[in-house]
Scaffold this motif. Sequence first.
Motif, mmCIF file in Angstrom:
data_model
loop_
_atom_site.group_PDB
_atom_site.id
_atom_site.type_symbol
_atom_site.label_atom_id
_atom_site.label_comp_id
_atom_site.label_asym_id
_atom_site.label_seq_id
_atom_site.Cartn_x
_atom_site.Cartn_y
_atom_site.Cartn_z
ATOM 1 N N LYS A 47 4.654 5.412 4.553
ATOM 2 C CA LYS A 47 4.946 5.193 3.267
ATOM 3 C C LYS A 47 4.899 6.468 2.486
ATOM 4 O O LYS A 47 5.509 7.229 1.724
ATOM 5 C CB LYS A 47 4.090 4.206 2.549
ATOM 6 N N LYS A 91 14.526 4.727 -9.282
ATOM 7 C CA LYS A 91 14.300 3.482 -9.157
ATOM 8 C C LYS A 91 13.830 2.943 -7.639
ATOM 9 O O LYS A 91 12.698 2.273 -7.640
ATOM 10 C CB LYS A 91 15.367 2.556 -9.320
ATOM 11 N N GLU A 94 10.191 4.262 -7.292
ATOM 12 C CA GLU A 94 9.285 3.488 -7.933
ATOM 13 C C GLU A 94 9.133 2.293 -7.110
ATOM 14 O O GLU A 94 7.890 1.797 -7.025
ATOM 15 C CB GLU A 94 9.712 3.084 -9.416
ATOM 16 N N THR A 95 10.147 1.583 -6.604
ATOM 17 C CA THR A 95 9.822 0.551 -5.783
ATOM 18 C C THR A 95 9.084 0.895 -4.398
ATOM 19 O O THR A 95 8.322 0.071 -4.051
ATOM 20 C CB THR A 95 11.442 0.150 -5.258
ATOM 21 N N MET A 97 6.810 3.142 -4.721
ATOM 22 C CA MET A 97 5.515 3.361 -4.996
ATOM 23 C C MET A 97 4.807 1.922 -5.020
ATOM 24 O O MET A 97 3.791 1.628 -5.132
ATOM 25 C CB MET A 97 5.503 4.274 -6.168
ATOM 26 N N ASP A 98 5.670 0.946 -5.738
ATOM 27 C CA ASP A 98 4.934 -0.443 -6.157
ATOM 28 C C ASP A 98 5.042 -1.342 -4.944
ATOM 29 O O ASP A 98 4.285 -2.294 -5.104
ATOM 30 C CB ASP A 98 5.966 -1.054 -7.144
ATOM 31 N N THR A 99 5.698 -0.911 -3.904
ATOM 32 C CA THR A 99 5.699 -1.724 -2.553
ATOM 33 C C THR A 99 4.360 -2.089 -2.272
ATOM 34 O O THR A 99 3.293 -0.789 -1.879
ATOM 35 C CB THR A 99 6.463 -1.203 -1.607
ATOM 36 N N ASP A 100 3.671 -2.992 -1.893
ATOM 37 C CA ASP A 100 2.257 -3.489 -1.615
ATOM 38 C C ASP A 100 2.393 -3.718 -0.109
ATOM 39 O O ASP A 100 2.333 -4.905 0.096
ATOM 40 C CB ASP A 100 1.697 -4.647 -2.554
#
Length: 526
Positions: A47, A91, A94-95, A97-100
């Motif tokens: 990632k 976007k 951001e997605t 970066m937000d992916t857990d």
Amino acid sequence: MTSLLLLTVGFANCEVFTALAELENLLDTEAVLISTLENYIRAEEQKTDLLKRYVDIYQKQHNKATDDVQTYVSNPINAYTLVKRLTTDWKQVETLMDTDIRADYVANISLDTSSLARGEINGVKYSSELSAADCFELGRQSYNNGDYYHTKLWMREADARLNREANETIDRSDILEYLAFSTYKQGNLPLALDLTNKLLEILPTHPRALGNKVYYEEEMEKTLVKKGRRRIRRNRPRGGKYRTPAMADPYGKEHYEMLCRGEIELPIEMKSKLRCRYINNNNPFLKIAPFKVEEAYLKPDLLIFHDVMSDSEIETVKRLATPRFRRATVQNSQTGELEIAQYRISKSAWLKEEEHKHIDDISQRVTDMTGLTVETAEELQVVNYGIGGHYEPHFDFARRDEKNAFKSLGTGNRIATVLFYVALLCSPAIGVALWPKKGTAAFWYNLHASGDGDKLTRHAACPVLAGVKWVSNKWIHERGTGVQEALYIRTATGGSDSVMNREGITISLYKTVFFTLILRCDLHIE
């Protein structure tokens, strides 16, 4: 004595052996955890590598743009890709970066409430099962920590175990109270209300449940009302119930778009009457260097002043305006308040004469050009249009029914408009399009001598397809000391020395003698 000792030792060895066997099972569990952790680290590294590649791409484009900002953003392809990078592409970043990523791995090493309640860890049973009261207590601790998600899980487990207990270890009413409120905190109002009703079936006089029931019902009613309003708005025709076919295209939008595309030209018989000339407005300063003026249209007079703003003045205007830019507004004809409208897409700022000598010089030049005072004129408005920016057909003056327009200024209506470094401007009413040229200014009167608005001055700013468009406006108002009109040879007064405006105020008209020379009418062609 000896036999007792041997028995004791043997028993001790047996207990140690049993404990070690359980520890061996725990080692198996630890191996799974280590493997899961290693996989998680690799996924995080992948990632991070992907995010680094995004950074490289963005940095290269950013460096290219900063080498020559104006050239870069003036290219419509670059402008498009810049907007795309900062919207759609960003976007994706951001997605990412937000992916857990850890969620999938934590699921493999986390122990769910049901497994713990059964005394199982990673499929291995290590202890006796938890009671309903034990699960309730764990849920209560989660609630105290503000963890409503796990509160729900433990309370549901407590409720399920209570159903299987011969000797109940906790009251169902206590479970339902915590379960209902944690469900509400998770955003599920209908289920929270249903659980509260079940609690009231057990304890009809439960004070907190009674209060919560009323609150949940009120909140659900509000939600239904909001949904109903949204549904009405979605079903309403675009523009709301006040939109009519006449309002859909009130200013000849089709004609305006044709002008912007260059599909309409003035008839040759009209072009032949247009002239170019030098004028000085009886100004001693201008006798040596009079203004170069080009007629773009007659009745109403539309004049183009050439070379009336220097490069240094333009740069000052841009530099002062840029940090103040805000979304451009229009004035509500009924209330007089400023508001954002979709038919005007641009950013604007206002500059005062005292801010810089160049701004003061520009204002003085307006007086020199027009013969009108700027004492009561509006501040210099600077407008920036990016790609797609435009201003659909409109009037600069306030019509008679627009009682509140310019009321706060207290200077009456807008007599005239001066538009500097003319951008692509068109007037659908008379079929004229003015093409951009740096340093020029357009001038026209908005009002007839009677004070009524001239509806032929309807105009628009064409959409920007490439590059960046800058304009600045100076709006001159009716009231002020020594208000006078430069009559540019053709006047609607028929030689009258004074007229009465729409508010009953008499305005003196001083005819100005012009020093005029006929020029070739190709000043706008380079």
